[in-house]
Design a protein around this motif. Sequence first.
Motif, PDB file in Angstrom:
ATOM      1  N   ILE A   4       0.865  -1.188   0.000  1.00 19.23           N
ATOM      2  CA  ILE A   4       0.000   0.000   0.000  1.00 19.23           C
ATOM      3  C   ILE A   4       0.899   1.235   0.000  1.00 19.23           C
ATOM      4  O   ILE A   4       1.825   1.344   0.813  1.00 19.23           O
ATOM      5  N   ASP A   5       0.651   2.156  -0.913  1.00 16.37           N
ATOM      6  CA  ASP A   5       1.506   3.332  -1.031  1.00 16.37           C
ATOM      7  C   ASP A   5       1.076   4.389  -0.010  1.00 16.37           C
ATOM      8  O   ASP A   5       0.502   5.419  -0.341  1.00 16.37           O
ATOM      9  N   THR A   6       1.368   4.116   1.253  1.00 12.92           N
ATOM     10  CA  THR A   6       0.989   5.009   2.347  1.00 12.92           C
ATOM     11  C   THR A   6       1.865   6.257   2.356  1.00 12.92           C
ATOM     12  O   THR A   6       2.883   6.333   1.660  1.00 12.92           O
ATOM     13  N   GLU A   7       1.495   7.225   3.189  1.00 13.96           N
ATOM     14  CA  GLU A   7       2.320   8.415   3.345  1.00 13.96           C
ATOM     15  C   GLU A   7       3.701   8.062   3.878  1.00 13.96           C
ATOM     16  O   GLU A   7       4.699   8.698   3.515  1.00 13.96           O
ATOM     17  N   VAL A   8       3.776   7.062   4.732  1.00 12.46           N
ATOM     18  CA  VAL A   8       5.073   6.628   5.251  1.00 12.46           C
ATOM     19  C   VAL A   8       5.964   6.158   4.107  1.00 12.46           C
ATOM     20  O   VAL A   8       7.138   6.537   4.006  1.00 12.46           O
ATOM     21  N   ARG A   9       5.416   5.317   3.222  1.00 14.37           N
ATOM     22  CA  ARG A   9       6.190   4.824   2.085  1.00 14.37           C
ATOM     23  C   ARG A   9       6.591   5.960   1.147  1.00 14.37           C
ATOM     24  O   ARG A   9       7.707   5.986   0.616  1.00 14.37           O
ATOM     25  N   LYS A  10       5.675   6.897   0.933  1.00 18.54           N
ATOM     26  CA  LYS A  10       5.972   8.015   0.033  1.00 18.54           C
ATOM     27  C   LYS A  10       7.144   8.842   0.563  1.00 18.54           C
ATOM     28  O   LYS A  10       8.020   9.263  -0.205  1.00 18.54           O
ATOM     29  N   VAL A  11       7.155   9.088   1.873  1.00 17.36           N
ATOM     30  CA  VAL A  11       8.241   9.870   2.463  1.00 17.36           C
ATOM     31  C   VAL A  11       9.559   9.112   2.355  1.00 17.36           C
ATOM     32  O   VAL A  11      10.598   9.681   1.999  1.00 17.36           O
ATOM     33  N   ARG A  12       9.532   7.817   2.666  1.00 15.04           N
ATOM     34  CA  ARG A  12      10.754   7.009   2.553  1.00 15.04           C
ATOM     35  C   ARG A  12      11.292   7.060   1.121  1.00 15.04           C
ATOM     36  O   ARG A  12      12.486   7.281   0.898  1.00 15.04           O
ATOM     37  N   LYS A  13      10.426   6.860   0.152  1.00 12.41           N
ATOM     38  CA  LYS A  13      10.848   6.856  -1.252  1.00 12.41           C
ATOM     39  C   LYS A  13      11.414   8.217  -1.659  1.00 12.41           C
ATOM     40  O   LYS A  13      12.418   8.300  -2.375  1.00 12.41           O
ATOM     41  N   ARG A  14      10.762   9.289  -1.186  1.00 13.20           N
ATOM     42  CA  ARG A  14      11.234  10.633  -1.528  1.00 13.20           C
ATOM     43  C   ARG A  14      12.615  10.877  -0.930  1.00 13.20           C
ATOM     44  O   ARG A  14      13.498  11.457  -1.579  1.00 13.20           O
ATOM     45  N   VAL A  15      12.828  10.445   0.294  1.00 16.48           N
ATOM     46  CA  VAL A  15      14.127  10.641   0.940  1.00 16.48           C
ATOM     47  C   VAL A  15      15.220   9.888   0.188  1.00 16.48           C
ATOM     48  O   VAL A  15      16.306  10.429  -0.071  1.00 16.48           O
ATOM     49  N   PHE A  16      14.972   8.626  -0.174  1.00 17.77           N
ATOM     50  CA  PHE A  16      15.982   7.860  -0.911  1.00 17.77           C
ATOM     51  C   PHE A  16      16.298   8.529  -2.255  1.00 17.77           C
ATOM     52  O   PHE A  16      17.463   8.612  -2.662  1.00 17.77           O
ATOM     53  N   LYS A  17      15.254   9.001  -2.930  1.00 12.15           N
ATOM     54  CA  LYS A  17      15.474   9.681  -4.213  1.00 12.15           C
ATOM     55  C   LYS A  17      16.337  10.933  -4.018  1.00 12.15           C
ATOM     56  O   LYS A  17      17.295  11.168  -4.773  1.00 12.15           O
ATOM     57  N   GLU A  18      16.021  11.740  -3.016  1.00 16.39           N
ATOM     58  CA  GLU A  18      16.728  13.001  -2.835  1.00 16.39           C
ATOM     59  C   GLU A  18      18.152  12.790  -2.324  1.00 16.39           C
ATOM     60  O   GLU A  18      19.061  13.552  -2.682  1.00 16.39           O
ATOM     61  N   VAL A  19      18.374  11.762  -1.511  1.00 12.21           N
ATOM     62  CA  VAL A  19      19.734  11.459  -1.068  1.00 12.21           C
ATOM     63  C   VAL A  19      20.562  10.977  -2.261  1.00 12.21           C
ATOM     64  O   VAL A  19      21.740  11.330  -2.411  1.00 12.21           O
ATOM     65  N   ALA A  20      19.944  10.176  -3.134  1.00 15.76           N
ATOM     66  CA  ALA A  20      20.628   9.775  -4.364  1.00 15.76           C
ATOM     67  C   ALA A  20      20.940  10.992  -5.221  1.00 15.76           C
ATOM     68  O   ALA A  20      22.036  11.112  -5.797  1.00 15.76           O
ATOM     69  N   ASN A  21      19.991  11.937  -5.286  1.00 14.17           N
ATOM     70  CA  ASN A  21      20.219  13.179  -6.031  1.00 14.17           C
ATOM     71  C   ASN A  21      21.408  13.952  -5.476  1.00 14.17           C
ATOM     72  O   ASN A  21      22.191  14.536  -6.224  1.00 14.17           O
ATOM     73  N   LEU A  22      21.521  13.982  -4.138  1.00 12.13           N
ATOM     74  CA  LEU A  22      22.672  14.644  -3.522  1.00 12.13           C
ATOM     75  C   LEU A  22      23.969  14.031  -4.027  1.00 12.13           C
ATOM     76  O   LEU A  22      24.918  14.741  -4.384  1.00 12.13           O
ATOM     77  N   PRO A 208       3.063   2.388  11.765  1.00 19.83           N
ATOM     78  CA  PRO A 208       2.240   3.252  10.901  1.00 19.83           C
ATOM     79  C   PRO A 208       2.636   4.721  10.954  1.00 19.83           C
ATOM     80  O   PRO A 208       2.079   5.534  10.224  1.00 19.83           O
ATOM     81  N   PHE A 209       3.607   5.067  11.809  1.00 17.68           N
ATOM     82  CA  PHE A 209       4.093   6.438  11.879  1.00 17.68           C
ATOM     83  C   PHE A 209       5.459   6.595  11.220  1.00 17.68           C
ATOM     84  O   PHE A 209       6.013   7.683  11.193  1.00 17.68           O
ATOM     85  N   GLY A 210       6.008   5.500  10.723  1.00 18.76           N
ATOM     86  CA  GLY A 210       7.321   5.576  10.089  1.00 18.76           C
ATOM     87  C   GLY A 210       8.401   6.004  11.054  1.00 18.76           C
ATOM     88  O   GLY A 210       9.358   6.689  10.682  1.00 18.76           O
ATOM     89  N   ALA A 211       8.269   5.583  12.315  1.00 16.93           N
ATOM     90  CA  ALA A 211       9.193   6.048  13.349  1.00 16.93           C
ATOM     91  C   ALA A 211      10.450   5.195  13.451  1.00 16.93           C
ATOM     92  O   ALA A 211      11.350   5.525  14.219  1.00 16.93           O
ATOM     93  N   ILE A 212      10.524   4.109  12.704  1.00 14.86           N
ATOM     94  CA  ILE A 212      11.700   3.245  12.741  1.00 14.86           C
ATOM     95  C   ILE A 212      12.295   3.177  11.346  1.00 14.86           C
ATOM     96  O   ILE A 212      11.570   3.004  10.358  1.00 14.86           O
ATOM     97  N   ALA A 213      13.591   3.330  11.250  1.00 18.75           N
ATOM     98  CA  ALA A 213      14.258   3.303   9.952  1.00 18.75           C
ATOM     99  C   ALA A 213      15.606   2.625  10.090  1.00 18.75           C
ATOM    100  O   ALA A 213      16.195   2.570  11.180  1.00 18.75           O
ATOM    101  N   ASP A 214      16.097   2.102   8.970  1.00 20.92           N
ATOM    102  CA  ASP A 214      17.433   1.510   8.955  1.00 20.92           C
ATOM    103  C   ASP A 214      18.374   2.422   8.180  1.00 20.92           C
ATOM    104  O   ASP A 214      17.953   3.363   7.513  1.00 20.92           O
ATOM    105  N   LYS A 215      19.642   2.142   8.272  1.00 23.90           N
ATOM    106  CA  LYS A 215      20.639   2.967   7.600  1.00 23.90           C
ATOM    107  C   LYS A 215      20.896   2.438   6.191  1.00 23.90           C
ATOM    108  O   LYS A 215      20.764   1.247   5.926  1.00 23.90           O
ATOM    109  N   SER A 216      21.243   3.353   5.319  1.00 21.84           N
ATOM    110  CA  SER A 216      21.438   3.011   3.908  1.00 21.84           C
ATOM    111  C   SER A 216      22.874   3.280   3.483  1.00 21.84           C
ATOM    112  O   SER A 216      23.588   4.073   4.104  1.00 21.84           O
ATOM    113  N   GLN A 217      23.269   2.624   2.396  1.00 17.86           N
ATOM    114  CA  GLN A 217      24.597   2.847   1.811  1.00 17.86           C
ATOM    115  C   GLN A 217      24.484   3.391   0.381  1.00 17.86           C
ATOM    116  O   GLN A 217      25.458   3.350  -0.372  1.00 17.86           O
ATOM    117  N   ILE A 218      23.294   3.903  -0.002  1.00 15.53           N
ATOM    118  CA  ILE A 218      23.154   4.342  -1.394  1.00 15.53           C
ATOM    119  C   ILE A 218      24.082   5.512  -1.712  1.00 15.53           C
ATOM    120  O   ILE A 218      24.624   5.594  -2.817  1.00 15.53           O
TER     121      ILE A 218
END
Length: 497
Positions: A4-22, A208-218
């Motif tokens: 389900i493309d929830t707001e939590v998923r949308k924010v996660r996806k946006r962050v990964f995209k923008e960090v890749a953009n950086l 459901p609040f997206g309060a837990i995240a893991d670290k990335s190496q992208i």
Amino acid sequence: MRGIDTEVRKVRKRVFKEVANLAYNSENLVDDMEALPYKIVDNEDTEYWESFYRERAVVRERIRLAMGMSLRPEDAPVHVSQGVEESNIAEKYYEPPLMQVIPSACNSCPENKYEVTNKCMGCLAHPCNEVCPRGAITMKNGRSFIDQEKCIKCGKCKSVCPYDAISHQVRPCAAACGVGAIKSDERGRAKIDNDLCVSCGQCMVSCPFGAIADKSQIFQLIRAMQSGKKIIAQVAPAFVGQFGKDVTPDKLKTALKELGFAEVYETAIGADLGALAEAEHYVKEVATGEVPFLLTSCCPSWSVLAKKFFPETIDKISNALTPMVATARVIKEEHPDASVVFIGPCASKKLEASRRTVRSDVDFVITFEELAGMFEAKGILLEEIEAMDKMEDATGAGRGYGVAGGVASAIEDVIRENYPDVEVNIEHAESLAECKKMLMLAKMGKKNGCLIEGMACPGGCVAGAGTNIAVAQATREVNNFKENSEVQLPKMEGHNE
């Protein structure tokens, strides 16, 4: 919530995209990183939180985690970009722990609470009151009321309510954790006990609040690709269908090369090698009674679970290399000058690649979700890719490792093909809670003679924390890819001539 493309998923996806953009485009990393929360949350009409200030606060921490950095302290003034110099490298970067709770995002959900809802009819029988052993239930304003000071959380009231009017509220992250690693801090917010955590990531995908995240190496991976290093990708068996229904394995391979990878291998190559090794191990040691049972080794969270909670079983874990490591070694034999990135569904593979006890030969680990951010940042539309390559490395057996039961099934099939006289006893468990039960039974001698597959995620690797689609859909895609493989079983030397 998977698929389900929830707001939590949308924010996660946006962050990964923008960090890749950086990583791809930034000329002034510190300034661009500081500005990024304002780019992602760019106005006062927040959809995610009650305040755009809080939304930006959460996004700031997500950005740091996505760059492999740790959360900022709550009691000291620290810039979002502080420490980025250490993170801005072209090699593996990891600051433990892997899984972290973002305090500003945690809703301090009830840990364990029974509460009467508006479905209560105020019935005359009042069975909830009759069965309560502590007299915690009374009538107020025509409805049942539970005194939380007296309630002992036994659940008897809920079980007898004829209207299902009593709700049992539990913290979703804790309910998803099969090892009891979710605790509470002094403010009632979730915190992770790293001595218990096995880094499966199920808490992360359940919040459901997206309060837990893991670290990335992208970020570091992109830096390595920009440095001119030869980077080769291996994709886990669960990749099928993760990037769109029209994105075939061949299209994905071509898209990965367009992204900058020199070559692409299936991790199912290593799965095939593992199936052969563990089949031989079972035949020569378990079937003969030399060892009581054999535990598969491919799921890192399952292996860590066994080591942390059932140390008596450590020597029963197969010594076969995991598919990720076995494939990495194949790649480095053929390309000794290359760096290897594992692309998969699993958060805990990031820890496996960083362990020191067994050299992994894996230089980076990213998830399917993180890879999608890289594609988006580069403007690569996978559906429009014309397949120029063939994904043809592995057999159906190895490709089936992506679903629960697939590992044990592959090993069993190899045994039946090459050792037809050997009786095979198969067990498999999925979810940490079921894995713990299975290991307890094995410890008690109830699973002697068995090959036991453990998967930390319910459904297997297709349910990993870094996946993009619903588990049922992913299972169908993997099974279809497996069944349509040209070769179904790997060959064992001296058996299949």
